[in-house]
Scaffold this active site. Sequence first.
Site, PDB file in Angstrom:
ATOM      1  N   ASP A 106      15.433 -46.346  27.731  1.00  0.00           N
ATOM      2  CA  ASP A 106      14.116 -46.963  27.942  1.00  0.00           C
ATOM      3  C   ASP A 106      12.982 -46.151  27.314  1.00  0.00           C
ATOM      4  O   ASP A 106      11.865 -46.139  27.833  1.00  0.00           O
ATOM      5  CB  ASP A 106      13.835 -47.167  29.445  1.00  0.00           C
ATOM      6  CG  ASP A 106      14.942 -47.927  30.131  1.00  0.00           C
ATOM      7  OD1 ASP A 106      15.401 -48.919  29.550  1.00  0.00           O
ATOM      8  OD2 ASP A 106      15.363 -47.524  31.226  1.00  0.00           O
ATOM      9  N   LYS A 156      12.806 -47.893  22.254  1.00  0.00           N
ATOM     10  CA  LYS A 156      13.543 -47.974  20.988  1.00  0.00           C
ATOM     11  C   LYS A 156      13.264 -49.273  20.239  1.00  0.00           C
ATOM     12  O   LYS A 156      13.242 -49.291  19.020  1.00  0.00           O
ATOM     13  CB  LYS A 156      15.051 -47.847  21.248  1.00  0.00           C
ATOM     14  CG  LYS A 156      15.435 -46.458  21.740  1.00  0.00           C
ATOM     15  CD  LYS A 156      16.925 -46.317  21.922  1.00  0.00           C
ATOM     16  CE  LYS A 156      17.453 -47.029  23.151  1.00  0.00           C
ATOM     17  NZ  LYS A 156      17.100 -46.419  24.430  1.00  0.00           N
ATOM     18  N   GLY A 195      18.028 -53.063  27.222  1.00  0.00           N
ATOM     19  CA  GLY A 195      16.859 -53.936  27.309  1.00  0.00           C
ATOM     20  C   GLY A 195      15.830 -53.465  26.320  1.00  0.00           C
ATOM     21  O   GLY A 195      15.207 -52.441  26.502  1.00  0.00           O
ATOM     22  N   HIS A 196      15.710 -54.193  25.231  1.00  0.00           N
ATOM     23  CA  HIS A 196      14.705 -53.842  24.236  1.00  0.00           C
ATOM     24  C   HIS A 196      13.548 -54.823  24.344  1.00  0.00           C
ATOM     25  O   HIS A 196      13.774 -56.022  24.312  1.00  0.00           O
ATOM     26  CB  HIS A 196      15.278 -53.969  22.826  1.00  0.00           C
ATOM     27  CG  HIS A 196      16.302 -52.934  22.494  1.00  0.00           C
ATOM     28  ND1 HIS A 196      16.832 -52.796  21.253  1.00  0.00           N
ATOM     29  CD2 HIS A 196      16.864 -51.986  23.243  1.00  0.00           C
ATOM     30  CE1 HIS A 196      17.694 -51.798  21.259  1.00  0.00           C
ATOM     31  NE2 HIS A 196      17.740 -51.302  22.465  1.00  0.00           N
ATOM     32  N   ARG A 234      43.758 -49.798  26.647  1.00  0.00           N
ATOM     33  CA  ARG A 234      44.438 -50.686  25.685  1.00  0.00           C
ATOM     34  C   ARG A 234      44.860 -52.022  26.300  1.00  0.00           C
ATOM     35  O   ARG A 234      45.873 -52.603  25.927  1.00  0.00           O
ATOM     36  CB  ARG A 234      45.626 -49.945  25.049  1.00  0.00           C
ATOM     37  CG  ARG A 234      45.142 -48.770  24.217  1.00  0.00           C
ATOM     38  CD  ARG A 234      46.226 -47.810  23.884  1.00  0.00           C
ATOM     39  NE  ARG A 234      46.753 -47.165  25.070  1.00  0.00           N
ATOM     40  CZ  ARG A 234      47.582 -46.129  25.040  1.00  0.00           C
ATOM     41  NH1 ARG A 234      47.968 -45.635  23.890  1.00  0.00           N
ATOM     42  NH2 ARG A 234      48.017 -45.584  26.154  1.00  0.00           N
ATOM     43  N   GLN A 293      20.674 -47.359  25.523  1.00  0.00           N
ATOM     44  CA  GLN A 293      20.673 -46.315  26.550  1.00  0.00           C
ATOM     45  C   GLN A 293      20.108 -45.008  25.959  1.00  0.00           C
ATOM     46  O   GLN A 293      19.219 -45.093  25.147  1.00  0.00           O
ATOM     47  CB  GLN A 293      22.069 -46.108  27.143  1.00  0.00           C
ATOM     48  CG  GLN A 293      22.530 -47.268  28.022  1.00  0.00           C
ATOM     49  CD  GLN A 293      23.129 -48.407  27.239  1.00  0.00           C
ATOM     50  OE1 GLN A 293      23.951 -48.203  26.376  1.00  0.00           O
ATOM     51  NE2 GLN A 293      22.719 -49.613  27.549  1.00  0.00           N
TER      52      GLN A 293
HETATM   53  P1  IMP Z   1      26.057 -49.393  33.104  1.00  0.00           P
HETATM   54  O1  IMP Z   1      25.730 -49.083  31.686  1.00  0.00           O
HETATM   55  O2  IMP Z   1      25.642 -50.772  33.540  1.00  0.00           O
HETATM   56  O3  IMP Z   1      27.501 -49.096  33.435  1.00  0.00           O
HETATM   57  O4  IMP Z   1      25.199 -48.396  34.035  1.00  0.00           O
HETATM   58  C1  IMP Z   1      25.439 -46.999  34.028  1.00  0.00           C
HETATM   59  C2  IMP Z   1      24.130 -46.221  34.128  1.00  0.00           C
HETATM   60  O5  IMP Z   1      23.393 -46.373  32.929  1.00  0.00           O
HETATM   61  C3  IMP Z   1      23.201 -46.678  35.259  1.00  0.00           C
HETATM   62  O6  IMP Z   1      22.504 -45.559  35.763  1.00  0.00           O
HETATM   63  C4  IMP Z   1      22.238 -47.619  34.545  1.00  0.00           C
HETATM   64  O7  IMP Z   1      21.012 -47.730  35.221  1.00  0.00           O
HETATM   65  C5  IMP Z   1      22.089 -46.887  33.227  1.00  0.00           C
HETATM   66  N1  IMP Z   1      21.703 -47.753  32.126  1.00  0.00           N
HETATM   67  C6  IMP Z   1      22.472 -48.646  31.480  1.00  0.00           C
HETATM   68  N2  IMP Z   1      21.774 -49.236  30.497  1.00  0.00           N
HETATM   69  C7  IMP Z   1      20.548 -48.712  30.520  1.00  0.00           C
HETATM   70  C8  IMP Z   1      19.382 -48.893  29.704  1.00  0.00           C
HETATM   71  O8  IMP Z   1      19.332 -49.665  28.741  1.00  0.00           O
HETATM   72  N3  IMP Z   1      18.307 -48.138  30.042  1.00  0.00           N
HETATM   73  C9  IMP Z   1      18.341 -47.250  31.065  1.00  0.00           C
HETATM   74  N4  IMP Z   1      19.388 -47.045  31.822  1.00  0.00           N
HETATM   75  C10 IMP Z   1      20.499 -47.767  31.569  1.00  0.00           C
END
Ligand code: IMP
Length: 427
Positions: free
Chosen positions: A13, A16, A40-41, A142, A223
Amino acid sequence: MPAITLVGAQWGDEGKGKATDLVGNRVDYVVRYQGGNNAGHTVVIGDQKYALHLLPSGILSPDVVPVIANGVVIDPAVLFEELRGLRERGVSTERLLVSANAHMIMPYHRALDKVTERFLGKGRIGTTGRGIGPTYADKISRTGIRVQDMFDAKILRQKLELALHDKNQVLTKVFNRRGLDVEQVFDEYTGYAEELRPFVADTSLELNRALDAGKTVYLEGSQGTLLDIDHGTYPFVTSSSPTAGGACAGAGLGPTRITKVVGIVKAYTTRVGSGPFPTELHDEWGDWLRQKGGEYGVTTGRNRRCGWFDAPIARYSTRVNGITDFFLTKLDVLSGLERIPVCVGYQANGTRYDEIPMTQTEFHHAVPVYEYLDGWNEDISHARSFEELPKTAQAYVRTLEEMAGAPISAIGVGPGRDQTLELRSLV
Ligand code: IMP
């Protein structure tokens, strides 16, 4: 043949979408190489705001080929919904390429993501609940289902039977949920296959050929570094490799092809979900940052946890990604502070750390050591060059740059396309 990788340098966040949009018109391909619709962009163009979860932000630039590469996990219903939404707003989507090797998020992945989180109780990761972790788990085991499997009915049925034989036992016997019917899932996914077919390509071949032909490829990480499965705050991480090395595996490009690594870093820090976050503010300053910065998740709508800038984290990101340039975002949010705390190290269990401690236990106990930099009161959202920033804002940027260990080449002073100061070309 430049191949530029964009990585989040904190916990995601960082803004990007805005960075990608800045260079989006100057590149030929924008590639997502990991993650799925957990991302989430937000991209703002004129008075239009676009929230993308799965599609590369390059989809908004008519001359760019957007690519969903092999390292991504795809929820087809989400993909088609996003494509439909964009088409309704007049955005053309037929340039999209989807790797035949990308893995599919299946209904049982979503179900398992939700129930395992519930089962973890206080130890939960705080996932987005989109099925990301279970899909990557199957990929590594796999037993995953890839895009190409959907075009072979026999293979798809075989793989589904195998997967559901196992998953249904877990869903019904361990978690007391309803199992899924093979035929129902089969019908749903063969329906998606036809819609997906025109987009499917050997994306690694396409990207390598594009580089050979002198085209520019932009690899867009989702991420962030501290959410990386290897280099993040495990287990409070996502299940893929957003770091720059992950871009090579996730897109099918050799490491020697990457020419630049741009780290996106926010002028303060945020995090969604559980896990350590030393500079997190639990007081009114946390609320202040959240409100001013609009720190509410694009994907889940959850409040983001907010805190001051953490220099050891930025430095760590420089190290594990080989960052060559930083894009500093949301500097405007800090306007109005007399002094701005910046974390320069930690104290944990009586020891001073200048870098992120080696073990998670120490990092959990890390108490930030702050330096205080002078703030500014001016609204900087209209600045269009570095020189137009107040002297103290310039000094804040220069200090962060020194601490982070790589030059800050661009600065965001607002959400709009034109609210970016580009100190050096990012392309
Ligand atoms: P998952 O990716 O849904 O498995 O979540 C794993 C961790 O990554 C959690 O703490 C989510 O809040 C965090 N996370 C996943 N995608 C994002 C993102 O795009 N921005 C911020 N945190 C994320």
